[in-house]
Design a protein around this motif. Structure first.
Motif, PDB file in Angstrom:
ATOM      1  N   PHE A  22       0.857  -1.190   0.000  1.00  0.00           N
ATOM      2  CA  PHE A  22       0.000   0.000   0.000  1.00  0.00           C
ATOM      3  C   PHE A  22       0.886   1.230   0.000  1.00  0.00           C
ATOM      4  CE2 PHE A  22      -2.924  -3.033   2.173  1.00  0.00           C
ATOM      5  CZ  PHE A  22      -3.917  -3.013   1.208  1.00  0.00           C
ATOM      6  N   LEU A  24       1.468   4.711   1.559  1.00  0.00           N
ATOM      7  CA  LEU A  24       1.066   5.518   2.715  1.00  0.00           C
ATOM      8  C   LEU A  24       1.435   6.965   2.441  1.00  0.00           C
ATOM      9  CD1 LEU A  24       2.260   3.353   5.745  1.00  0.00           C
ATOM     10  CD2 LEU A  24       0.008   3.436   4.687  1.00  0.00           C
ATOM     11  N   PHE A  49       4.344   0.527   1.645  1.00  0.00           N
ATOM     12  CA  PHE A  49       4.343  -0.310   2.841  1.00  0.00           C
ATOM     13  C   PHE A  49       3.845  -1.706   2.447  1.00  0.00           C
ATOM     14  CE2 PHE A  49       1.053  -1.816   5.817  1.00  0.00           C
ATOM     15  CZ  PHE A  49       1.856  -2.178   6.879  1.00  0.00           C
ATOM     16  N   ALA A  51       1.951  -4.809   3.191  1.00  0.00           N
ATOM     17  CA  ALA A  51       0.965  -5.343   4.139  1.00  0.00           C
ATOM     18  C   ALA A  51       1.001  -6.868   4.156  1.00  0.00           C
ATOM     19  CB  ALA A  51      -0.423  -4.864   3.778  1.00  0.00           C
ATOM     20  N   PHE A  70      -2.395  -9.952  15.399  1.00  0.00           N
ATOM     21  CA  PHE A  70      -2.723  -8.686  16.051  1.00  0.00           C
ATOM     22  C   PHE A  70      -3.212  -7.682  15.012  1.00  0.00           C
ATOM     23  CE2 PHE A  70       0.548 -10.565  18.910  1.00  0.00           C
ATOM     24  CZ  PHE A  70      -0.307 -10.807  19.964  1.00  0.00           C
ATOM     25  N   ASN A  71      -3.673  -6.513  15.499  1.00  0.00           N
ATOM     26  CA  ASN A  71      -4.158  -5.467  14.594  1.00  0.00           C
ATOM     27  C   ASN A  71      -3.100  -5.129  13.551  1.00  0.00           C
ATOM     28  OD1 ASN A  71      -5.613  -3.887  17.465  1.00  0.00           O
ATOM     29  ND2 ASN A  71      -6.711  -4.954  15.861  1.00  0.00           N
ATOM     30  N   GLY A  72      -3.542  -5.041  12.320  1.00  0.00           N
ATOM     31  CA  GLY A  72      -2.647  -4.623  11.248  1.00  0.00           C
ATOM     32  C   GLY A  72      -1.737  -5.714  10.726  1.00  0.00           C
ATOM     33  N   SER A  73      -1.965  -6.967  11.132  1.00  0.00           N
ATOM     34  CA  SER A  73      -1.054  -8.042  10.701  1.00  0.00           C
ATOM     35  C   SER A  73      -1.344  -8.524   9.269  1.00  0.00           C
ATOM     36  CB  SER A  73      -1.106  -9.212  11.685  1.00  0.00           C
ATOM     37  OG  SER A  73      -2.440  -9.628  11.864  1.00  0.00           O
ATOM     38  N   GLY A  74      -2.507  -8.132   8.707  1.00  0.00           N
ATOM     39  CA  GLY A  74      -2.776  -8.474   7.307  1.00  0.00           C
ATOM     40  C   GLY A  74      -3.933  -9.446   7.099  1.00  0.00           C
ATOM     41  N   LYS A  75      -4.730  -9.700   8.143  1.00  0.00           N
ATOM     42  CA  LYS A  75      -5.810 -10.693   8.048  1.00  0.00           C
ATOM     43  C   LYS A  75      -6.894 -10.264   7.042  1.00  0.00           C
ATOM     44  CE  LYS A  75      -6.740 -10.220  12.422  1.00  0.00           C
ATOM     45  NZ  LYS A  75      -5.812  -9.129  12.757  1.00  0.00           N
ATOM     46  N   SER A  76      -7.395  -9.035   7.214  1.00  0.00           N
ATOM     47  CA  SER A  76      -8.481  -8.584   6.320  1.00  0.00           C
ATOM     48  C   SER A  76      -7.985  -8.447   4.894  1.00  0.00           C
ATOM     49  CB  SER A  76      -9.038  -7.234   6.774  1.00  0.00           C
ATOM     50  OG  SER A  76      -9.522  -7.356   8.072  1.00  0.00           O
ATOM     51  N   THR A  77      -6.746  -8.005   4.736  1.00  0.00           N
ATOM     52  CA  THR A  77      -6.182  -7.887   3.382  1.00  0.00           C
ATOM     53  C   THR A  77      -6.151  -9.268   2.730  1.00  0.00           C
ATOM     54  OG1 THR A  77      -4.860  -6.037   4.170  1.00  0.00           O
ATOM     55  CG2 THR A  77      -4.179  -7.028   2.089  1.00  0.00           C
ATOM     56  N   HIS A 214     -11.036 -11.613  16.532  1.00  0.00           N
ATOM     57  CA  HIS A 214     -10.160 -11.543  17.709  1.00  0.00           C
ATOM     58  C   HIS A 214     -10.776 -12.318  18.876  1.00  0.00           C
ATOM     59  CE1 HIS A 214      -7.314  -8.713  15.996  1.00  0.00           C
ATOM     60  NE2 HIS A 214      -8.341  -8.067  15.480  1.00  0.00           N
TER      61      HIS A 214
HETATM   62  N1  LIG Z   1      -6.448   0.372   1.524  1.00  0.00           N
HETATM   63  C1  LIG Z   1      -5.378   0.500   2.294  1.00  0.00           C
HETATM   64  N2  LIG Z   1      -4.498   1.530   2.126  1.00  0.00           N
HETATM   65  C2  LIG Z   1      -3.398   1.640   2.896  1.00  0.00           C
HETATM   66  N3  LIG Z   1      -3.070   0.781   3.867  1.00  0.00           N
HETATM   67  C3  LIG Z   1      -3.898  -0.246   4.086  1.00  0.00           C
HETATM   68  C4  LIG Z   1      -5.097  -0.448   3.312  1.00  0.00           C
HETATM   69  N4  LIG Z   1      -5.714  -1.582   3.761  1.00  0.00           N
HETATM   70  C5  LIG Z   1      -4.943  -2.061   4.758  1.00  0.00           C
HETATM   71  N5  LIG Z   1      -3.858  -1.266   4.952  1.00  0.00           N
HETATM   72  C6  LIG Z   1      -2.789  -1.475   5.927  1.00  0.00           C
HETATM   73  O1  LIG Z   1      -2.341  -2.809   5.794  1.00  0.00           O
HETATM   74  C7  LIG Z   1      -2.050  -3.362   7.077  1.00  0.00           C
HETATM   75  C8  LIG Z   1      -2.836  -4.645   7.253  1.00  0.00           C
HETATM   76  O2  LIG Z   1      -4.211  -4.283   7.378  1.00  0.00           O
HETATM   77  P1  LIG Z   1      -5.356  -5.358   7.636  1.00  0.00           P
HETATM   78  O3  LIG Z   1      -6.646  -4.618   7.675  1.00  0.00           O
HETATM   79  O4  LIG Z   1      -5.207  -6.450   6.676  1.00  0.00           O
HETATM   80  O5  LIG Z   1      -4.966  -5.879   9.076  1.00  0.00           O
HETATM   81  P2  LIG Z   1      -5.780  -6.822  10.085  1.00  0.00           P
HETATM   82  O6  LIG Z   1      -4.851  -7.894  10.518  1.00  0.00           O
HETATM   83  O7  LIG Z   1      -7.067  -7.224   9.481  1.00  0.00           O
HETATM   84  O8  LIG Z   1      -6.020  -5.817  11.297  1.00  0.00           O
HETATM   85  P3  LIG Z   1      -7.230  -5.692  12.380  1.00  0.00           P
HETATM   86  O9  LIG Z   1      -7.059  -6.801  13.352  1.00  0.00           O
HETATM   87  O10 LIG Z   1      -6.947  -4.363  13.006  1.00  0.00           O
HETATM   88  O11 LIG Z   1      -8.514  -5.704  11.623  1.00  0.00           O
HETATM   89  C9  LIG Z   1      -2.371  -2.274   8.100  1.00  0.00           C
HETATM   90  O12 LIG Z   1      -1.181  -1.629   8.480  1.00  0.00           O
HETATM   91  C10 LIG Z   1      -3.283  -1.334   7.351  1.00  0.00           C
HETATM   92  O13 LIG Z   1      -3.110  -0.008   7.792  1.00  0.00           O
END
Ligand SMILES: Nc1ncnc2c1ncn2[C@@H]1O[C@H](COP(=O)(O)OP(=O)(O)OP(=O)(O)O)[C@@H](O)[C@H]1O
Length: 253
Positions: A22, A24, A49, A51, A70-77, A214
């Motif tokens: 991504f 930033l 960055f 992800a 943990f938060n931001g580890s990349g699960k939703s991506t 979580h």
């Molecule tokens: N569209 C985007 N643009 C920029 N950065 C992004 C975008 N989508 C995700 N990120 C970044 O990618 C990283 C992984 O995000 P992701 O949402 O996959 O994490 P996650 O493990 O699902 O977190 P959470 O537990 O907080 O939901 C984070 O640092 C987030 O800020």
């Protein structure tokens, strides 16, 4: 020795060496931007960055897998890449069959359409024909429990109501792969229980589940395998209890 086709594992999701980056943007005032523009564009306006970094795994038919981290580890991506709403920068994503993804509250719904119209819109997005939706419409609405509001525009729905309708359409389209992000959390407890029962049923029917949450105790009840992500990399992949222990023993840094 021959192995019967029915007993051999059938890959439903295959991620191979996935990178997702991504950009930033560093916020600047207009004044700073103008100075940057007229002083030779020194320094970056943002940075790239990573992800997801070289993520590979295979999920077979009938598996129920949690993506943990943990938060931001990349699960939703990762879920977005599996569902196809996002493309990787490197590597390949392979999936088989009908995918239903509950990834973001309200995704796939049009705010100006009614609940009824959105059932048809969502159903079509999930691959159902009009006749199939007609046939299942009453069941979908009954499961969602929002009969009274089905002819109201969904922009007036609460987040729980959005989720009820979206979950109900998704499970009734009988997906081969069902992706669920944290969104169950917006449902009230009785509806959450109903969703979990339905997810157990999908599992028993041999469908494939990929879940992000979580709520580790809930995850242990529904998934049999856990993949732990840390800073966009897979650091562990095992039966769920062990994966939860690994996550609990690690620290977010
Ligand atoms: N569209 C985007 N643009 C920029 N950065 C992004 C975008 N989508 C995700 N990120 C970044 O990618 C990283 C992984 O995000 P992701 O949402 O996959 O994490 P996650 O493990 O699902 O977190 P959470 O537990 O907080 O939901 C984070 O640092 C987030 O800020």
């Amino acid at each position: 020795m021959t192995t019967s086709a029915a007993s051999s594992p059938l890959p439903m999701v295959e991620l191979s060496h996935i990178d997702k980056k991504f950009f930033l943007r560093h916020t600047r005032s207009i004044k700073e931007y103008v100075v940057w523009l007229f002083t030779g564009r020194k320094g970056d306006l943002g940075e790239t960055f990573k992800a997801l970094d070289d993520v590979s795994f295979t999920i077979n038919r009938g598996e129920s897998v949690a993506l943990l981290g943990f938060n931001g580890s990349g699960k939703s991506t990762t879920l977005k890449l599996i569902s196809g709403v996002m493309l990787p920068d490197a590597g390949s994503v392979g999936t088989r069959g009908r995918i239903a993804g509950l990834i973001e509250v309200g995704a796939g719904m049009h705010p100006d359409l009614t609940g009824r119209e959105n059932v048809y819109l969502n159903g079509a997005i999930l691959g159902m024909g009009e006749a199939e939706i007609d046939e299942k419409f009453d069941q979908i609405v009954a499961f969602s429990g929002i009969e009274k509001f089905i002819d109201t525009e969904v922009k007036f729905y609460s987040s729980g109501m959005y989720m009820r309708l979206a979950f109900s359409v998704a499970v009734h389209c009988q997906p081969d792969i069902f992706l669920v992000d944290e969104i169950l959390a917006v449902g009230d407890e009785p509806f959450q229980r109903k969703c979990l029962d339905r997810m157990h049923q999908l599992r028993e029917d041999g469908q494939t589940l990929v879940v992000v949450s979580h709520d580790l105790e809930m995850i242990k009840g529904i998934c049999d395998r856990g993949i732990v992500l840390q800073h966009g990399r897979v650091i562990h992949d095992s039966p769920i209890s062990e994966a939860v222990d690994v996550l609990r023993a690690s620290t977010p840094d």
